[in-house]
Design a protein around this motif. Structure first.
Motif, mmCIF file in Angstrom:
data_model
loop_
_atom_site.group_PDB
_atom_site.id
_atom_site.type_symbol
_atom_site.label_atom_id
_atom_site.label_comp_id
_atom_site.label_asym_id
_atom_site.label_seq_id
_atom_site.Cartn_x
_atom_site.Cartn_y
_atom_site.Cartn_z
ATOM 1 N N VAL A 1 0.830 -1.201 0.000
ATOM 2 C CA VAL A 1 0.000 0.000 0.000
ATOM 3 C C VAL A 1 0.865 1.251 0.000
ATOM 4 N N ARG B 1 2.205 1.952 -3.383
ATOM 5 C CA ARG B 1 1.224 2.234 -4.434
ATOM 6 C C ARG B 1 0.435 3.514 -4.142
ATOM 7 N N ILE C 1 -2.860 4.723 -6.191
ATOM 8 C CA ILE C 1 -4.154 4.832 -5.499
ATOM 9 C C ILE C 1 -4.699 6.255 -5.636
ATOM 10 N N ARG D 1 -6.127 6.650 -9.119
ATOM 11 C CA ARG D 1 -7.400 5.945 -9.228
ATOM 12 C C ARG D 1 -8.536 6.751 -8.574
ATOM 13 N N MET D 2 -8.243 7.293 -7.387
ATOM 14 C CA MET D 2 -9.289 8.037 -6.690
ATOM 15 C C MET D 2 -9.584 9.359 -7.390
ATOM 16 N N ALA E 1 -12.457 6.586 -8.513
ATOM 17 C CA ALA E 1 -12.578 5.345 -7.735
ATOM 18 C C ALA E 1 -13.109 5.667 -6.344
ATOM 19 N N PRO F 1 -13.820 4.573 -2.218
ATOM 20 C CA PRO F 1 -13.081 3.809 -1.189
ATOM 21 C C PRO F 1 -13.380 2.314 -1.256
ATOM 22 N N ASP G 1 -13.941 0.634 -3.900
ATOM 23 C CA ASP G 1 -13.154 0.082 -5.008
ATOM 24 C C ASP G 1 -11.717 -0.180 -4.568
ATOM 25 N N ILE G 2 -11.167 0.738 -3.776
ATOM 26 C CA ILE G 2 -9.784 0.560 -3.291
ATOM 27 C C ILE G 2 -9.711 -0.624 -2.342
ATOM 28 N N LEU H 1 -9.692 -3.649 -4.344
ATOM 29 C CA LEU H 1 -8.400 -3.788 -5.026
ATOM 30 C C LEU H 1 -7.362 -4.435 -4.101
ATOM 31 N N ALA I 1 -5.500 2.509 2.826
ATOM 32 C CA ALA I 1 -5.403 2.861 1.409
ATOM 33 C C ALA I 1 -6.671 3.545 0.929
ATOM 34 N N ALA I 2 -7.833 3.087 1.436
ATOM 35 C CA ALA I 2 -9.101 3.677 1.003
ATOM 36 C C ALA I 2 -9.271 5.113 1.486
#
Length: 803
Positions: free
Chosen positions: A704, A707, A711, A714-715, A719, A721, A723-724, A727, A791-792
């Motif tokens: 995490v 990345r 991330i 993506r957000m 994207a 939370p 979705d994260i 993932l 991460a989210a």
């Protein structure tokens, strides 16, 4: 190495985590190895102990089965095997009532042949042992050799004890010797020794009375195989000379260590293998930590390479650090091992001879050092191999953080996590089978009462208690015991469940062919009073119990177990049939069957009572000087203990009570080894599960952190939370799936290999595999959830600005 220690000191958090992780694994395996060494590898404490062998009689039934020696067979084997053995001895456990000036007590003794001490290579500290002349005929040789502890406590270590009398079960023995400190023979409970010639005449000459254990010392240059061949030839001669008692009988031998500890070999090696798996998982965890640390040191490695460092120099750098970690882990692990070994010594239920110490000795320290070195090589090899594979330009510019050392490092970390998960699942499955086996053992119905039952043994001196006096004593004892407050019923028996005193005998069925014949069998006999079945809770399935009117001169009767009745007669037709103890149709009176009882696991919780069934005889027709009082109480049986002791003392103060225990204690003792193995396996499996969870958490957390930019992008592109979360947890699920597949395959192989150690457990049981897989899945997802939630919650703007 100085540089390695300085480098580790600059990262105290990493160093402390790695050292403690290694210390736990190294400490556990060192403690278990110490037990393995003390029990299976350390030389026996007897001169030339590797030349001492244990002998046993073997009988051919469906397979070859072990038996003890009869006294005549022992003498024949001893006299005819001097080419193989320099000394040949037998022994037989015995209990005596010690009477005299002080309170009566029970002492544990051994009847031994005169060369018993020569076989064990131990001379007395004072006086002498027995001579061949004193061991040549029955009912002679009223001599005794004292154990050192008995001499010190009973006679205050007086040097003039030789020649003094010692009263054992109302018979005077003369003290002729005292053994040195620490010598207990082969039974730690032994307090003194008497000659084998103290046996009665019938036992001395009866070839069917097999109850003596034999040991011998090999002559120099004679191998086990040569001695076995000579014993086999003697067995054939005896079978030819005495077909009624020796047909299908032979003799075999094994090293004394195998006799003492052979049953412990498999459980100990299983525990050693389990803790080795834990150590392997520990090493994988630390290796993963080093790989994570390596990723953070990419810039440092790039500078070293650009300044001319070779791959060999980088390898020395990381191997030095792993060696430093292992040395620190080994040092702390030895401290843990001392504690583990002490706990193992105090809490193990395994009955070990006094000369076996589970405390750490120098071989254990050498083993710890060797394993620490192997761990250093194992955990340092991967960082050393990967150190030279970084992209120097990207590392020097501190770019490309998302690569985390490149695809190779990422795959390697994932592979290590999968390995941890697979090993953990295999160990969890094995421990689950051990726990299930133990639960099956203690929750089974053994065929008798499992609570509110207390037993105690007594020994009436035959010289003082003739048949009439003995019958009067037992009758009064039963009447008064039954009248005690809290007693529901009481009975007498020659032996009781799980007490180890069951006597085996061969028998033939009326109408059967002469021996050898298909209807010849072997049974365990128990002499019991009429109320025994009700008191012990053993079901009477057919017929009737014994009557109080039975006498020694009346027709002999018996109650047989269901398996014996089913083996020889159609259902319901055993009543009225007759059998006769002994292997010859011409020996002894016939015994008429008056009842059929349910199966009872007398000889052990894992024993198969249908293999060697039980025959119950009327105590009044076959009275014994040594017997047990069995009492069924209204409430907890231990509350009656003192009342029963007081009762016996009121009848005869010179008859001590011994082996007083409850059935709950017997069952706990009988299952103690399985409980201990299940507990240790469960502890190792939980440790492996925790280590795997920590390893997975570390890898996911590091992934995490590497990345963050991805991330954030993506957000920023929409994207959510959730979705994260999917993932990150999806990556965990892929690793977990591989770990479960590999772990299940390994667990199946491991479970089938360990199947002989399980009790009533199918190693293919899908429920256990599913339960363990579900547990591992839940733990793995929980370990990944925290970094996934982190991460989210990444702020995409902050993540992009950071890049």
């Amino acid at each position: 190495m100085r540089h390695a220690f300085r480098s580790l000191l600059r990262a105290p958090g990493f160093t402390l985590t790695a050292v403690l992780t290694l210390a736990l694994g190294l400490g556990a395996i060192t403690a278990i190895f110490s037990a393995v060494h003390a029990i299976l590898l350390k030389p026996l404490p007897f001169p030339d102990g590797d030349r001492i062998v244990s002998l046993r009689t073997m009988v051919k039934r469906d397979t070859w089965e072990r038996r003890s020696f009869s006294q005549p067979d022992f003498r024949d084997y001893r006299e005819q095997s001097m080419r193989s053995f320099s000394a040949f001895a037998c022994s037989d456990g015995a209990n005596f009532n010690l009477t005299g000036d002080s309170e009566a007590a029970r002492v544990r003794a051994e009847r031994v042949s005169h060369d018993y001490f020569a076989v064990l290579g131990t001379a007395p500290a004072l006086g002498r042992t027995f001579t061949a002349e004193e061991d040549a005929a029955p009912n002679t040789g009223r001599l005794v050799v004292l154990g050192h502890d008995f001499w010190r406590t009973r006679f205050a270590a007086s040097p003039d004890v030789l020649g003094r009398p010692l009263t054992l079960t109302d018979i005077d023995y003369t003290i002729v010797g005292v053994m040195p400190p620490g010598f207990h023979g082969l039974d730690d409970s032994t307090q003194l020794w008497v000659p084998m010639s103290t046996l009665d005449a019938s036992t001395w000459t009866n070839r069917g009375n097999r109850g003596r254990e034999a040991i011998a010392r090999l002559n120099p240059g004679v191998s086990i195989e040569q001695a076995r061949a000579e014993l086999s030839a003697i067995g054939l001669r005896l079978a030819s000379q005495f077909p009624a008692t020796n047909t299908n009988y032979s003799a075999d031998l094994a090293p004394l260590r195998e006799e003492l500890f052979g049953s412990l070999r498999a459980p100990l090696l299983v525990l050693l293998g389990a803790v080795a798996l834990v150590l392997l998982i520990t090493c994988v965890n630390v290796a993963n930590l080093l790989l994570v640390r390596l990723s953070h040191r990419r810039r440092e490695i790039a500078i070293r390479v650009s300044l001319g460092a070779s791959r060999g120099a980088l390898a020395r750098l990381f191997l030095g650090e792993s060696l430093a970690l292992s040395l620190l882990g080994g040092a702390v692990g030895v401290l843990f091992a001392v504690w583990f070994a002490s706990a193992l010594h105090h809490f193990t239920p395994i009955s070990l001879p006094a000369f076996v110490s589970l405390e750490l000795h120098w071989p254990a320290f050498l083993f710890a050092a060797a394993v620490a070195l192997l761990c250093a090589l194992a955990i340092g090899a991967l960082p050393a191999l990967l150190a030279g594979r970084f992209d120097l330009n990207a590392s020097l510019k501190d770019a490309g953080r998302s690569t985390a050392g490149g695809p190779a490092a990422t795959r390697l970390r994932s592979t290590l996590v999968v390995t941890e998960l697979a090993l953990s699942l295999a160990l969890l499955v094995a421990s689950a089978f051990f726990v299930r086996s133990f639960i099956n053992l203690v929750t089974q119905s053994p065929g008798y009462r499992t609570e509110n039952l207390i037993t105690q043994r007594l020994l009436l001196p035959p010289a003082r208690y003739k048949p009439e006096a003995s019958a009067q004593f037992t009758r009064t004892l039963l009447e008064r015991a039954s009248a005690l407050p809290g007693v529901q019923s009481a009975a007498l028996a020659s032996d009781t469940p799980l007490d180890g005193n069951s006597a085996a005998t061969s028998f033939v069925i009326e109408g059967g062919s002469p021996v050898p014949a298909e209807n010849e069998g072997r049974t365990y006999t128990h002499m019991v009073t009429p109320g025994f079945f009700q008191t012990a809770g053993i079901a009477l399935l057919q017929g009737e119990t014994f009557a109080s009117s039975y006498a020694p001169d009346s027709e002999l009767v018996a109650i047989v177990s269901e398996s014996l009745a089913r083996r020889f007669w159609p259902p319901g037709e055993a009543i009225g049939k007759r059998l006769r103890p002994g292997r010859s149709p011409g020996n002894g009176p016939w015994v008429r069957i008056i009842g059929v009882a349910g199966e009872a696991k007398y000889r052990g919780l894992v024993a198969n009572p249908t293999r060697d069934p039980d025959v119950y005889l009327a105590y009044a027709q076959r009275p014994t000087s040594g017997f047990a009082l069995v009492v069924h109480s209204v409430g907890p049986s231990h509350a009656l203990a003192q009342s029963l002791r007081t009762l016996v003392a009121s009848l005869d103060a010179q008859v001590p009570v011994f082996a007083q225990t409850t059935i709950e204690q017997r069952i706990a003792t009988a299952s103690a080894n399985q409980r201990f193995s299940a507990q240790l396996m469960a502890a190792f499996a939980l440790a492996a599960l925790l280590l795997a969870a920590l390893g997975l958490y570390g890898v996911v957390s590091f992934g995490v952190s590497q990345r963050t930019q991805e991330i954030g992008v993506r957000m920023a592109l929409g994207a959510k939370p959730a979705d994260i979360l999917r993932l990150i947890l999806g990556g965990t699920a892929r690793l977990l799936t591989l770990g479960l597949l590999l772990g299940t395959a390994l667990a199946v192989v491991l479970a089938h290999a360990l199947a002989p150690l399980f009790f009533n457990v199918n190693p293919r049981s899908p429920l256990i595999y599913l339960a363990v897989a579900l547990t591992l899945t839940v733990v793995a997802l929980l370990a990944s959830l925290l970094p996934a939630r982190r991460a989210a919650r990444v702020d995409p703007m902050r993540a992009l600005r950071a890049e």
